[in-house]
Each structure stands twice: as structure tokens, then as C-alpha cells.
Design a protein around this motif. Structure first.
Motif, short mmCIF file in Angstrom:
data_model
loop_
_atom_site.label_atom_id
_atom_site.label_comp_id
_atom_site.label_asym_id
_atom_site.label_seq_id
_atom_site.Cartn_x
_atom_site.Cartn_y
_atom_site.Cartn_z
N LEU A 131 0.69 -1.59 0.34
CA LEU A 131 0.02 -0.21 0.07
C LEU A 131 0.56 0.95 -0.53
CD1 LEU A 131 -2.43 1.49 -0.42
CD2 LEU A 131 -2.61 1.15 2.32
N ASP A 132 1.52 1.08 1.42
CA ASP A 132 2.89 2.34 1.14
C ASP A 132 3.20 2.75 -0.65
OD1 ASP A 132 4.37 4.80 2.35
OD2 ASP A 132 5.35 3.58 2.64
N ALA A 133 3.24 1.83 -1.06
CA ALA A 133 4.42 1.71 -2.41
C ALA A 133 3.46 1.85 -3.05
CB ALA A 133 5.31 0.49 -2.63
N LEU A 134 2.30 1.51 -3.08
CA LEU A 134 1.66 2.25 -4.27
C LEU A 134 1.06 3.39 -4.17
CD1 LEU A 134 -1.29 -0.97 -3.93
CD2 LEU A 134 0.35 -0.14 -5.72
N LEU A 135 1.14 3.93 -3.27
CA LEU A 135 1.13 5.59 -2.64
C LEU A 135 2.06 6.29 -3.18
CD1 LEU A 135 -0.23 5.24 0.83
CD2 LEU A 135 -1.72 5.99 -1.16
N ASP A 136 3.06 5.52 -3.01
CA ASP A 136 4.48 6.53 -3.71
C ASP A 136 4.39 6.80 -5.33
OD1 ASP A 136 5.78 7.09 -1.27
OD2 ASP A 136 6.73 5.47 -0.90
N SER A 137 4.44 5.78 -5.65
CA SER A 137 4.15 5.20 -7.08
C SER A 137 3.28 5.72 -7.92
CB SER A 137 4.33 3.64 -7.49
OG SER A 137 2.68 3.43 -6.99
N ARG A 138 2.50 6.79 -7.66
CA ARG A 138 1.45 7.65 -8.38
C ARG A 138 0.83 8.99 -7.21
NH1 ARG A 138 -1.43 5.16 -12.55
NH2 ARG A 138 -0.34 3.82 -13.49
N THR A 139 0.51 9.50 -8.00
CA THR A 139 -0.39 10.92 -7.44
C THR A 139 -1.26 10.40 -6.67
OG1 THR A 139 -1.31 11.82 -8.83
CG2 THR A 139 0.66 12.26 -9.06
N GLY A 140 -1.86 11.50 -5.25
CA GLY A 140 -2.83 10.33 -5.10
C GLY A 140 -4.09 10.34 -5.76
N GLU A 141 -3.72 11.28 -6.83
CA GLU A 141 -5.27 11.72 -7.74
C GLU A 141 -5.51 10.93 -8.41
OE1 GLU A 141 -6.54 13.97 -11.61
OE2 GLU A 141 -6.25 15.53 -9.64
N ASP A 142 -4.57 9.60 -9.45
CA ASP A 142 -4.31 8.80 -9.96
C ASP A 142 -4.64 7.91 -9.18
OD1 ASP A 142 -3.48 10.44 -11.99
OD2 ASP A 142 -1.17 9.92 -11.99
#
Length: 171
Positions: A131-142
Motif C-alpha cells: 500500500l505504501d509503495a502504491l502511494l509512492d508510485s502515483r499521485t494521490g489523484e491517480d
């Protein structure tokens, strides 16, 4: 997703059935599967799951977290790990479409998020580090757009920080 072979979608199997379904049978105490859990020791140990235990788990899960029409769940946990019971069996028994995601896709946050964007699951179970990696890999809007259909997000397997929980809640 770059390679469609990375994912398998299990859809409405009842519509493809050519023979009538078998009559339901009473769950038994025979072993349905063996899973591994580290429990409090940190060392993996096998645990036998009975048919009755699996049936009870699915009944509880569907009662507590019902599957609605048109739901799609992601299943990416190894079948020998205890979390697959939550991720695979409940949604499948409840009639949700199921997207089976392989390890290569799960281990690459951008590829995983592309699969999420393509299949738009309503149910997702992940560990906090993914979940943390997903947050780091995209902007919040994406990320919010990719997860737009999500009804249930289950985070398990590792400690979940308040900071990460709050970030996701805001999205």
C-alpha cells in the motif's frame, strides 16, 4: 498491463456450466487445504484447514462483508498462505468476479496499479508495505481514480501505521 497473460479473470462460471451443479454437501472435518502462518513465533508452520472451517469462514465473511452484484476481487496471495482464505474464497463463493494476479505483477507497484486501473476491483487485500509503495508510485489523484470502485480495502499481514491509514482514508 503489458502482458495479458499476467492476469486471469474468473468470471461467471455458472453461465459456462453445461451440467447442473451438484447438490450441496454438508461440510466435513476432512482437510481442505494446508496453509502456513508464522503466528507469534515468526517461523512458518503448517495449519490444516478443514472443509467445515473453510465453509464457516466463508459464511462469516459473506455475512459480515456481503458481495454485491457486479463485484470484482483481486487475488494475489499465495495459496499456501493463510490470507488467501480471505482474499480468494469469500468473494468467489459469494459470486464476485475474481482477478488472479501473479507474483511479478504484485511485486511491481506500477504494474500492479495498472492492473488495478484496468480491472477496477471493488475488493482488495494488501499488506501495508505494498500500500505504501502504491502511494509512492502515483499521485494521490491517480491512485484515487484507480481505486474508484473500491468498496472494501483489507490491510493485513504487517503493522499498519496511523500515518499510512490516514493517507489512504483521505484518498
Amino acid at each position: 498491463v503489458d502482458d495479458p497473460a499476467d492476469l486471469a479473470v474468473v468470471g461467471d462460471l455458472a453461465a459456462e456450466r453445461t451440467t447442473p451443479p451438484a447438490e450441496p454437501v454438508e461440510p466435513t472435518d476432512e482437510v481442505a487445504c494446508v496453509v502456513f502462518t508464522s503466528g507469534s513465533t515468526g517461523d512458518p508452520k503448517p495449519v490444516e484447514i478443514t472443509h467445515r472451517g473453510l465453509a464457516n469462514r466463508c459464511h462469516w465473511q459473506l455475512d459480515r462483508y456481503p458481495v454485491g452484484a457486479g463485484e470484482t476481487a483481486f487475488a494475489k496471495t499465495s495459496l499456501d498462505f493463510v490470507d488467501h482464505l480471505w482474499e480468494l474464497w469469500g468473494p468467489l463463493v459469494g459470486g464476485a468476479d475474481l482477478v488472479l494476479v501473479n507474483d511479478q505483477t504484485t511485486l511491481d507497484p506500477r504494474r500492479f496499479l495498472a492492473a488495478v486501473a484496468d480491472h477496477r476491483p471493488t475488493r482488495l487485500t494488501i499488506v501495508p508495505s505494498l500500500l505504501d509503495a502504491l502511494l509512492d508510485s502515483r499521485t494521490g489523484e491517480d491512485l484515487a481514480q484507480s481505486l474508484g470502485r473500491l468498496r472494501w480495502l483489507t490491510v493485513s499481514g504487517e503493522p499498519l501505521s496511523w500515518t499510512l491509514a490516514e493517507q489512504v482514508r483521505r484518498l
